[in-house]
Design a protein around this motif. Structure first.
Motif, PDB file in Angstrom:
ATOM      1  N   ASP A  35       0.795  -1.231   0.000  1.00 46.92           N
ATOM      2  CA  ASP A  35       0.000   0.000   0.000  1.00 46.92           C
ATOM      3  C   ASP A  35       0.828   1.282   0.000  1.00 46.92           C
ATOM      4  OD1 ASP A  35       0.871  -0.727   2.570  1.00 46.92           O
ATOM      5  OD2 ASP A  35      -0.749   0.371   3.548  1.00 46.92           O
ATOM      6  N   LEU A  36       2.161   1.200  -0.016  1.00 46.45           N
ATOM      7  CA  LEU A  36       2.944   2.429  -0.071  1.00 46.45           C
ATOM      8  C   LEU A  36       4.375   2.154  -0.502  1.00 46.45           C
ATOM      9  CD1 LEU A  36       4.170   3.847   3.322  1.00 46.45           C
ATOM     10  CD2 LEU A  36       3.112   1.631   3.205  1.00 46.45           C
ATOM     11  N   HIS A  37       5.016   3.198  -0.989  1.00 44.94           N
ATOM     12  CA  HIS A  37       6.426   3.145  -1.384  1.00 44.94           C
ATOM     13  C   HIS A  37       7.048   4.457  -0.914  1.00 44.94           C
ATOM     14  CE1 HIS A  37       9.629   2.764  -4.829  1.00 44.94           C
ATOM     15  NE2 HIS A  37      10.151   2.910  -3.634  1.00 44.94           N
ATOM     16  N   LEU A  38       8.013   4.350  -0.008  1.00 46.32           N
ATOM     17  CA  LEU A  38       8.681   5.530   0.534  1.00 46.32           C
ATOM     18  C   LEU A  38      10.187   5.382   0.393  1.00 46.32           C
ATOM     19  CD1 LEU A  38       6.728   5.913   3.901  1.00 46.32           C
ATOM     20  CD2 LEU A  38       6.413   7.309   1.851  1.00 46.32           C
ATOM     21  N   ARG A  39      10.843   6.440   0.003  1.00 45.06           N
ATOM     22  CA  ARG A  39      12.303   6.485   0.052  1.00 45.06           C
ATOM     23  C   ARG A  39      12.668   7.173   1.365  1.00 45.06           C
ATOM     24  NH1 ARG A  39      16.350   6.850  -4.420  1.00 45.06           N
ATOM     25  NH2 ARG A  39      15.426   4.797  -4.629  1.00 45.06           N
ATOM     26  N   LEU A  40      13.494   6.500   2.180  1.00 44.84           N
ATOM     27  CA  LEU A  40      13.830   6.996   3.511  1.00 44.84           C
ATOM     28  C   LEU A  40      15.321   7.277   3.604  1.00 44.84           C
ATOM     29  CD1 LEU A  40      11.782   4.434   5.643  1.00 44.84           C
ATOM     30  CD2 LEU A  40      11.057   6.689   4.857  1.00 44.84           C
ATOM     31  N   GLU A  41      15.651   8.446   4.149  1.00 44.25           N
ATOM     32  CA  GLU A  41      17.051   8.743   4.474  1.00 44.25           C
ATOM     33  C   GLU A  41      17.475   7.868   5.647  1.00 44.25           C
ATOM     34  OE1 GLU A  41      18.516  12.803   4.991  1.00 44.25           O
ATOM     35  OE2 GLU A  41      16.522  13.476   4.356  1.00 44.25           O
ATOM     36  N   ASP A  46      16.228  12.731  14.206  1.00 47.62           N
ATOM     37  CA  ASP A  46      16.394  13.725  13.143  1.00 47.62           C
ATOM     38  C   ASP A  46      16.003  13.143  11.790  1.00 47.62           C
ATOM     39  OD1 ASP A  46      17.294  15.584  14.974  1.00 47.62           O
ATOM     40  OD2 ASP A  46      19.422  15.298  14.519  1.00 47.62           O
ATOM     41  N   LEU A  47      16.413  11.900  11.537  1.00 51.50           N
ATOM     42  CA  LEU A  47      16.057  11.256  10.274  1.00 51.50           C
ATOM     43  C   LEU A  47      14.554  11.028  10.165  1.00 51.50           C
ATOM     44  CD1 LEU A  47      18.996   8.708  10.145  1.00 51.50           C
ATOM     45  CD2 LEU A  47      18.552  10.480   8.426  1.00 51.50           C
ATOM     46  N   THR A  48      13.923  10.598  11.257  1.00 44.42           N
ATOM     47  CA  THR A  48      12.469  10.399  11.232  1.00 44.42           C
ATOM     48  C   THR A  48      11.765  11.700  10.909  1.00 44.42           C
ATOM     49  OG1 THR A  48      12.559   8.543  12.773  1.00 44.42           O
ATOM     50  CG2 THR A  48      10.463   9.707  12.605  1.00 44.42           C
ATOM     51  N   ASN A  69      12.340  12.438   7.201  1.00 39.04           N
ATOM     52  CA  ASN A  69      11.592  11.507   6.356  1.00 39.04           C
ATOM     53  C   ASN A  69      10.095  11.783   6.393  1.00 39.04           C
ATOM     54  OD1 ASN A  69      13.796  10.032   5.333  1.00 39.04           O
ATOM     55  ND2 ASN A  69      13.900   8.768   7.177  1.00 39.04           N
ATOM     56  N   ALA A  70       9.579  12.140   7.555  1.00 38.07           N
ATOM     57  CA  ALA A  70       8.158  12.481   7.647  1.00 38.07           C
ATOM     58  C   ALA A  70       7.839  13.738   6.845  1.00 38.07           C
ATOM     59  CB  ALA A  70       7.758  12.657   9.115  1.00 38.07           C
ATOM     60  N   GLN A  71       8.703  14.749   6.944  1.00 37.08           N
ATOM     61  CA  GLN A  71       8.482  15.989   6.178  1.00 37.08           C
ATOM     62  C   GLN A  71       8.544  15.706   4.684  1.00 37.08           C
ATOM     63  OE1 GLN A  71       7.669  19.100   7.478  1.00 37.08           O
ATOM     64  NE2 GLN A  71       7.442  17.907   9.365  1.00 37.08           N
ATOM     65  N   ALA A  72       9.526  14.910   4.258  1.00 38.93           N
ATOM     66  CA  ALA A  72       9.667  14.601   2.834  1.00 38.93           C
ATOM     67  C   ALA A  72       8.448  13.854   2.300  1.00 38.93           C
ATOM     68  CB  ALA A  72      10.930  13.778   2.598  1.00 38.93           C
ATOM     69  N   ALA A  73       7.848  13.008   3.139  1.00 35.86           N
ATOM     70  CA  ALA A  73       6.669  12.242   2.736  1.00 35.86           C
ATOM     71  C   ALA A  73       5.367  13.004   2.973  1.00 35.86           C
ATOM     72  CB  ALA A  73       6.641  10.912   3.493  1.00 35.86           C
ATOM     73  N   ARG A  74       5.483  14.234   3.508  1.00 37.34           N
ATOM     74  CA  ARG A  74       4.315  15.077   3.817  1.00 37.34           C
ATOM     75  C   ARG A  74       3.386  14.406   4.830  1.00 37.34           C
ATOM     76  NH1 ARG A  74       3.363  17.320  -2.326  1.00 37.34           N
ATOM     77  NH2 ARG A  74       5.180  18.654  -2.305  1.00 37.34           N
ATOM     78  N   TYR A 133       2.672  14.986   8.173  1.00 39.69           N
ATOM     79  CA  TYR A 133       2.935  16.037   9.159  1.00 39.69           C
ATOM     80  C   TYR A 133       2.410  15.716  10.555  1.00 39.69           C
ATOM     81  CZ  TYR A 133       3.991  18.516   4.847  1.00 39.69           C
ATOM     82  OH  TYR A 133       4.527  18.863   3.633  1.00 39.69           O
ATOM     83  N   LYS A 134       1.738  14.585  10.733  1.00 40.83           N
ATOM     84  CA  LYS A 134       1.252  14.227  12.069  1.00 40.83           C
ATOM     85  C   LYS A 134       2.163  13.211  12.760  1.00 40.83           C
ATOM     86  CE  LYS A 134      -2.934  14.910  13.144  1.00 40.83           C
ATOM     87  NZ  LYS A 134      -4.376  14.817  13.412  1.00 40.83           N
ATOM     88  N   VAL A 135       3.366  13.028  12.203  1.00 36.07           N
ATOM     89  CA  VAL A 135       4.392  12.230  12.880  1.00 36.07           C
ATOM     90  C   VAL A 135       5.142  13.161  13.825  1.00 36.07           C
ATOM     91  CG1 VAL A 135       6.514  10.889  12.597  1.00 36.07           C
ATOM     92  CG2 VAL A 135       4.629  10.603  10.970  1.00 36.07           C
ATOM     93  N   ARG A 136       5.266  12.760  15.079  1.00 32.94           N
ATOM     94  CA  ARG A 136       5.887  13.601  16.105  1.00 32.94           C
ATOM     95  C   ARG A 136       7.070  12.866  16.734  1.00 32.94           C
ATOM     96  NH1 ARG A 136       1.603  16.512  19.829  1.00 32.94           N
ATOM     97  NH2 ARG A 136       3.445  17.828  20.037  1.00 32.94           N
ATOM     98  N   PRO A 137       8.281  13.067  16.217  1.00 27.33           N
ATOM     99  CA  PRO A 137       9.453  12.417  16.808  1.00 27.33           C
ATOM    100  C   PRO A 137       9.805  13.040  18.162  1.00 27.33           C
ATOM    101  CG  PRO A 137       9.878  13.112  14.533  1.00 27.33           C
ATOM    102  CD  PRO A 137       8.621  13.791  14.981  1.00 27.33           C
ATOM    103  N   PHE A 138      10.064  12.169  19.138  1.00 33.95           N
ATOM    104  CA  PHE A 138      10.420  12.618  20.488  1.00 33.95           C
ATOM    105  C   PHE A 138      11.479  11.703  21.062  1.00 33.95           C
ATOM    106  CE2 PHE A 138       6.655  15.242  20.706  1.00 33.95           C
ATOM    107  CZ  PHE A 138       6.927  16.174  21.695  1.00 33.95           C
ATOM    108  N   HIS A 139      12.428  12.299  21.787  1.00 33.91           N
ATOM    109  CA  HIS A 139      13.323  11.485  22.597  1.00 33.91           C
ATOM    110  C   HIS A 139      12.477  10.735  23.616  1.00 33.91           C
ATOM    111  CE1 HIS A 139      16.264  10.454  25.713  1.00 33.91           C
ATOM    112  NE2 HIS A 139      17.147  10.439  24.716  1.00 33.91           N
ATOM    113  N   ILE A 140      12.858   9.505  23.894  1.00 36.19           N
ATOM    114  CA  ILE A 140      12.040   8.631  24.725  1.00 36.19           C
ATOM    115  C   ILE A 140      11.791   9.202  26.126  1.00 36.19           C
ATOM    116  CG2 ILE A 140      13.920   7.210  25.670  1.00 36.19           C
ATOM    117  CD1 ILE A 140      12.081   4.752  24.806  1.00 36.19           C
ATOM    118  N   ASP A 141      12.687  10.069  26.621  1.00 33.94           N
ATOM    119  CA  ASP A 141      12.502  10.654  27.952  1.00 33.94           C
ATOM    120  C   ASP A 141      11.903  12.050  27.916  1.00 33.94           C
ATOM    121  OD1 ASP A 141      13.488   8.415  29.315  1.00 33.94           O
ATOM    122  OD2 ASP A 141      15.557   9.061  29.000  1.00 33.94           O
ATOM    123  N   GLU A 142      11.499  12.528  26.739  1.00 34.52           N
ATOM    124  CA  GLU A 142      10.970  13.887  26.624  1.00 34.52           C
ATOM    125  C   GLU A 142       9.527  13.940  26.144  1.00 34.52           C
ATOM    126  OE1 GLU A 142      13.881  15.748  24.083  1.00 34.52           O
ATOM    127  OE2 GLU A 142      15.440  15.633  25.630  1.00 34.52           O
TER     128      GLU A 142
END
Length: 196
Positions: A24-30, A95-97, A100-105, A107-116
């Motif tokens: 169901d999808l094809h993504l190029r990921l850094e 940073d990569l996540t 990659n989320a921005q490149a794939a548009r 925008y509701k992906v929220r990367p967080f450090h596990i303790d933050e």
């Protein structure tokens, strides 16, 4: 020896990319060195993404140990109205996540450090290829922390290699009072479904 679960990887950066190809999808990921499986999408991750049911279409979803984002971005692609929290200890991975989320548009992906990550979100679904190599005590503590944030009707799906302890983890989860069942078994991997 450097590990992908270090907060600041000591391995020199060497950016690359991989293709995540699913029905169901094809993504190029850094990707980059110092992250989990930077040369290819890990087989366990692929089996997880090919095996789990579609996530809920709204609410908070969690990718525990997001790496450079293949699980989080798949969740977000399949549930575009949901908020996908992508957590990891590795700052390079986060940073990569984000990129990659921005490149794939997505925008509701929220990367967080596990303790933050904030304390308030409760998760309707957790998908994870957990970092087994951090050792049993650390992994048990991590899973306890995050499984306790499932909603009452929430589900977690964990992919673990059989020879890395999937059956003992299955037993441990049930001993802790969770309802753990084997959702799928393929190519020496187990997908464990965990509910309250």
């Amino acid at each position: 020896m450097a590990h992908y679960f270090e907060e600041q990887p000591s391995t020199a950066s060497k950016p690359s990319s991989v293709d995540l190809v699913l029905p169901d999808l094809h993504l190029r990921l850094e990707t980059d060195r110092g992250t989990f499986s930077p040369e290819r999408i890990d087989l366990g991750t692929r089996i997880l993404l090919e095996s789990v049911p579609r996530p809920p279409q709204e609410g908070d979803l969690l990718d525990l140990g997001c790496g450079y984002g293949p699980i989080a971005l798949t969740m977000a692609s399949r549930a575009p109205e949901a908020t996908v929290w992508a957590v990891d200890v590795n700052r390079r991975s986060l940073d990569l996540t984000e990129r990659n989320a921005q490149a794939a548009r997505l925008y509701k992906v929220r990367p967080f450090h596990i303790d933050e990550i904030p304390d308030d979100p409760k998760f309707r679904v957790i998908w994870s290829n957990p970092a087994i190599r951090i050792g049993k005590p650390a992994m048990h503590a991590m899973l306890t922390r995050w499984l306790n944030r499932l909603t009452d009707d929430g589900e977690a799906f964990l992919v673990v290699q059989k020879h890395l302890g999937s059956d003992s983890l299955h037993k441990w989860l049930n001993e802790q009072g969770w309802q753990a069942t084997r959702h799928t078994s393929r190519a020496a991997y187990r997908i464990l479904k965990v509910t309250r």
